[in-house]
Design a protein around this motif. Structure first.
Motif, PDB file in Angstrom:
ATOM      1  N   PHE A  39       0.846  -1.197  -0.047  1.00  0.00           N
ATOM      2  CA  PHE A  39      -0.233   0.084  -0.025  1.00  0.00           C
ATOM      3  C   PHE A  39       0.811   1.287  -0.160  1.00  0.00           C
ATOM      4  CE2 PHE A  39      -3.222  -3.026   1.052  1.00  0.00           C
ATOM      5  CZ  PHE A  39      -4.219  -2.673   0.352  1.00  0.00           C
ATOM      6  N   ARG A  40       2.071   1.195   0.600  1.00  0.00           N
ATOM      7  CA  ARG A  40       3.110   2.470   0.665  1.00  0.00           C
ATOM      8  C   ARG A  40       3.278   2.654  -0.878  1.00  0.00           C
ATOM      9  NH1 ARG A  40       1.766   5.972   2.462  1.00  0.00           N
ATOM     10  NH2 ARG A  40       2.213   5.675   4.454  1.00  0.00           N
ATOM     11  N   ALA A  41       3.560   1.542  -1.657  1.00  0.00           N
ATOM     12  CA  ALA A  41       3.961   1.479  -3.000  1.00  0.00           C
ATOM     13  C   ALA A  41       2.973   2.110  -3.754  1.00  0.00           C
ATOM     14  CB  ALA A  41       4.453  -0.066  -3.614  1.00  0.00           C
ATOM     15  N   TYR A  42       1.816   1.859  -3.387  1.00  0.00           N
ATOM     16  CA  TYR A  42       0.637   2.529  -4.375  1.00  0.00           C
ATOM     17  C   TYR A  42       0.721   4.107  -3.977  1.00  0.00           C
ATOM     18  CZ  TYR A  42      -3.910   4.549  -4.608  1.00  0.00           C
ATOM     19  OH  TYR A  42      -5.201   5.214  -4.885  1.00  0.00           O
ATOM     20  N   SER A  43       0.664   4.403  -2.865  1.00  0.00           N
ATOM     21  CA  SER A  43       0.847   5.701  -2.538  1.00  0.00           C
ATOM     22  C   SER A  43       1.603   6.317  -1.199  1.00  0.00           C
ATOM     23  CB  SER A  43      -0.438   6.512  -2.517  1.00  0.00           C
ATOM     24  OG  SER A  43      -0.544   7.918  -2.040  1.00  0.00           O
ATOM     25  N   ASN A  44       2.357   7.281  -1.390  1.00  0.00           N
ATOM     26  CA  ASN A  44       3.104   7.817  -0.290  1.00  0.00           C
ATOM     27  C   ASN A  44       2.215   8.669   0.529  1.00  0.00           C
ATOM     28  OD1 ASN A  44       5.675   6.854  -0.315  1.00  0.00           O
ATOM     29  ND2 ASN A  44       6.154   8.205  -2.096  1.00  0.00           N
ATOM     30  N   ASN A  45       0.993   9.045   0.001  1.00  0.00           N
ATOM     31  CA  ASN A  45       0.154   9.978   0.649  1.00  0.00           C
ATOM     32  C   ASN A  45      -0.909   9.514   1.295  1.00  0.00           C
ATOM     33  OD1 ASN A  45       1.696  12.425  -0.382  1.00  0.00           O
ATOM     34  ND2 ASN A  45       0.559  12.297  -2.102  1.00  0.00           N
ATOM     35  N   LEU A  46      -1.141   7.975   1.208  1.00  0.00           N
ATOM     36  CA  LEU A  46      -2.057   7.139   1.902  1.00  0.00           C
ATOM     37  C   LEU A  46      -1.946   6.874   3.406  1.00  0.00           C
ATOM     38  CD1 LEU A  46      -4.629   5.395   1.202  1.00  0.00           C
ATOM     39  CD2 LEU A  46      -2.994   3.416   0.874  1.00  0.00           C
ATOM     40  N   GLN A  47      -2.852   7.250   4.106  1.00  0.00           N
ATOM     41  CA  GLN A  47      -2.560   7.110   5.580  1.00  0.00           C
ATOM     42  C   GLN A  47      -2.882   5.737   5.948  1.00  0.00           C
ATOM     43  OE1 GLN A  47      -1.950   9.452   8.485  1.00  0.00           O
ATOM     44  NE2 GLN A  47      -0.998  10.645   6.489  1.00  0.00           N
ATOM     45  N   ILE A  48      -1.696   5.094   6.573  1.00  0.00           N
ATOM     46  CA  ILE A  48      -1.950   3.657   6.964  1.00  0.00           C
ATOM     47  C   ILE A  48      -2.430   3.239   8.500  1.00  0.00           C
ATOM     48  CG2 ILE A  48      -0.659   1.223   6.880  1.00  0.00           C
ATOM     49  CD1 ILE A  48       0.904   2.316   4.666  1.00  0.00           C
ATOM     50  N   ILE A  49      -3.491   2.667   8.377  1.00  0.00           N
ATOM     51  CA  ILE A  49      -3.850   2.393  10.117  1.00  0.00           C
ATOM     52  C   ILE A  49      -3.819   0.890  10.074  1.00  0.00           C
ATOM     53  CG2 ILE A  49      -5.637   2.305  11.502  1.00  0.00           C
ATOM     54  CD1 ILE A  49      -6.863   5.029  10.259  1.00  0.00           C
ATOM     55  N   LEU A  50      -2.936   0.465  10.856  1.00  0.00           N
ATOM     56  CA  LEU A  50      -2.748  -1.118  11.269  1.00  0.00           C
ATOM     57  C   LEU A  50      -3.712  -1.338  12.573  1.00  0.00           C
ATOM     58  CD1 LEU A  50      -1.523  -3.802  11.021  1.00  0.00           C
ATOM     59  CD2 LEU A  50       0.537  -2.931  12.140  1.00  0.00           C
ATOM     60  N   VAL A  51      -4.681  -2.380  12.350  1.00  0.00           N
ATOM     61  CA  VAL A  51      -5.417  -3.072  13.616  1.00  0.00           C
ATOM     62  C   VAL A  51      -4.753  -4.359  14.037  1.00  0.00           C
ATOM     63  CG1 VAL A  51      -7.568  -3.365  14.705  1.00  0.00           C
ATOM     64  CG2 VAL A  51      -7.322  -1.664  12.588  1.00  0.00           C
ATOM     65  N   LEU A  52      -4.189  -4.248  15.060  1.00  0.00           N
ATOM     66  CA  LEU A  52      -3.545  -5.327  15.938  1.00  0.00           C
ATOM     67  C   LEU A  52      -3.834  -5.616  17.154  1.00  0.00           C
ATOM     68  CD1 LEU A  52      -1.076  -7.187  14.194  1.00  0.00           C
ATOM     69  CD2 LEU A  52       0.330  -5.655  15.741  1.00  0.00           C
ATOM     70  N   PRO A  53      -4.027  -7.133  17.473  1.00  0.00           N
ATOM     71  CA  PRO A  53      -4.641  -7.331  19.006  1.00  0.00           C
ATOM     72  C   PRO A  53      -3.421  -6.798  19.759  1.00  0.00           C
ATOM     73  CG  PRO A  53      -4.795  -9.183  17.735  1.00  0.00           C
ATOM     74  CD  PRO A  53      -4.078  -8.268  16.582  1.00  0.00           C
ATOM     75  N   GLU A  54      -3.925  -6.375  20.950  1.00  0.00           N
ATOM     76  CA  GLU A  54      -2.934  -5.549  21.982  1.00  0.00           C
ATOM     77  C   GLU A  54      -1.857  -6.686  22.106  1.00  0.00           C
ATOM     78  OE1 GLU A  54      -3.186  -2.722  25.918  1.00  0.00           O
ATOM     79  OE2 GLU A  54      -5.040  -3.894  25.278  1.00  0.00           O
ATOM     80  N   ALA A  55      -2.020  -7.898  22.553  1.00  0.00           N
ATOM     81  CA  ALA A  55      -1.104  -8.928  22.844  1.00  0.00           C
ATOM     82  C   ALA A  55      -0.099  -9.385  22.259  1.00  0.00           C
ATOM     83  CB  ALA A  55      -1.954 -10.271  23.485  1.00  0.00           C
ATOM     84  N   GLN A  56      -0.311  -8.841  20.737  1.00  0.00           N
ATOM     85  CA  GLN A  56       0.532  -9.089  19.625  1.00  0.00           C
ATOM     86  C   GLN A  56       1.415  -7.782  19.451  1.00  0.00           C
ATOM     87  OE1 GLN A  56      -1.485 -10.544  16.315  1.00  0.00           O
ATOM     88  NE2 GLN A  56      -2.445 -12.238  17.453  1.00  0.00           N
ATOM     89  N   GLN A  57       1.147  -6.817  19.786  1.00  0.00           N
ATOM     90  CA  GLN A  57       1.845  -5.498  19.503  1.00  0.00           C
ATOM     91  C   GLN A  57       3.440  -5.351  19.773  1.00  0.00           C
ATOM     92  OE1 GLN A  57      -0.542  -2.046  20.480  1.00  0.00           O
ATOM     93  NE2 GLN A  57      -2.167  -2.779  19.576  1.00  0.00           N
TER      94      GLN A  57
END
Length: 222
Positions: A39-57
């Motif tokens: 997704f970063r390769a698609y666009s440098n302006n795209l805001q990426i939000i990662l949703v990850l279980p707290e226990a895995q962070q």
């Protein structure tokens, strides 16, 4: 501004191992890193939000150091279901934001740039877009027999929506029929537009998928 919510809540139970599938290496790099990089390769302006279980962070942050992974993103906790995880991701987007938000499975590292671009651009006009591919095998219903495969499509991600539409749809009470974001938007009364996906955009859920993913990487590198 456009956003992508990458949902990575899998516990990897079907893999049979202790490491969640989104962290397993393919081609020498964890699946989730490859997904984010696409997704970063698609666009440098795209805001990426990662949703990850707290226990895995903590484990994820350790992997980021180990692999010198420095792609910029926002991180939030996973929810009880995918629907609730997406709600957590949407909460990081301003309530008055305009633009397109995509939702993508963290264990789909191979969406083509062309498909991503088409999903976002089509969503600016149609407001709700999902990538699909034809069914190539014969389908059989357990009780109703064989079904014509030309009437079905396999649904992929990223599923892209007008930000305000997805925010409104996600204010609905949770329903067990919410299997993906397209179903949430449909329950809200809005029709999804189908666009062509790409066959290699597989969802990694079993050990066999890891073998296929390695083959895709080898193919793409040659």
């Amino acid at each position: 501004m456009d956003y992508i919510i990458i949902v990575a809540g899998g516990k990897g139970l079907r893999m049979g191992g202790d490491i969640p599938k989104q962290f397993l290496p393919i081609g020498g790099k964890p699946v989730l890193m490859r997904t984010i990089e696409r997704f970063r390769a698609y666009s440098n302006n795209l805001q990426i939000i990662l949703v990850l279980p707290e226990a895995q962070q903590d484990y994820w942050k350790q992997l980021c150091k180990e692999y010198a992974f420095d792609v910029d993103y926002m991180l939030t906790n996973g929810g009880e279901t995918r629907f609730h995880s997406v709600q957590h991701g949407l909460a990081l987007i301003p309530d008055d934001a305009q633009g397109v938000v995509g939702v993508h499975d963290g264990v789909r590292p191979f969406p083509s740039i062309e498909v991503i671009k088409n999903c976002y651009e089509t969503a600016r006009e149609k407001k709700a877009v999902i990538p699909v591919v034809p069914v190539v095998e014969t389908l059989r219903h357990i009780t109703d027999g064989t079904k014509p495969r030309n009437e079905y499509r396999l649904v992929q991600t990223p599923q892209c929506f007008d930000i305000q539409l997805l925010k409104a749809a996600n204010r609905q009470p949770y329903n067990e029929g919410f299997t993906d974001d397209a179903s949430v938007v449909e329950a809200f009364g809005f029709e999804n537009t189908l666009v062509e996906g790409n066959r290699e955009n597989i969802k990694i859920t079993t050990p066999y998928d890891i073998v296929v993913a390695e083959a895709i990487i080898n193919y793409q590198q040659h």
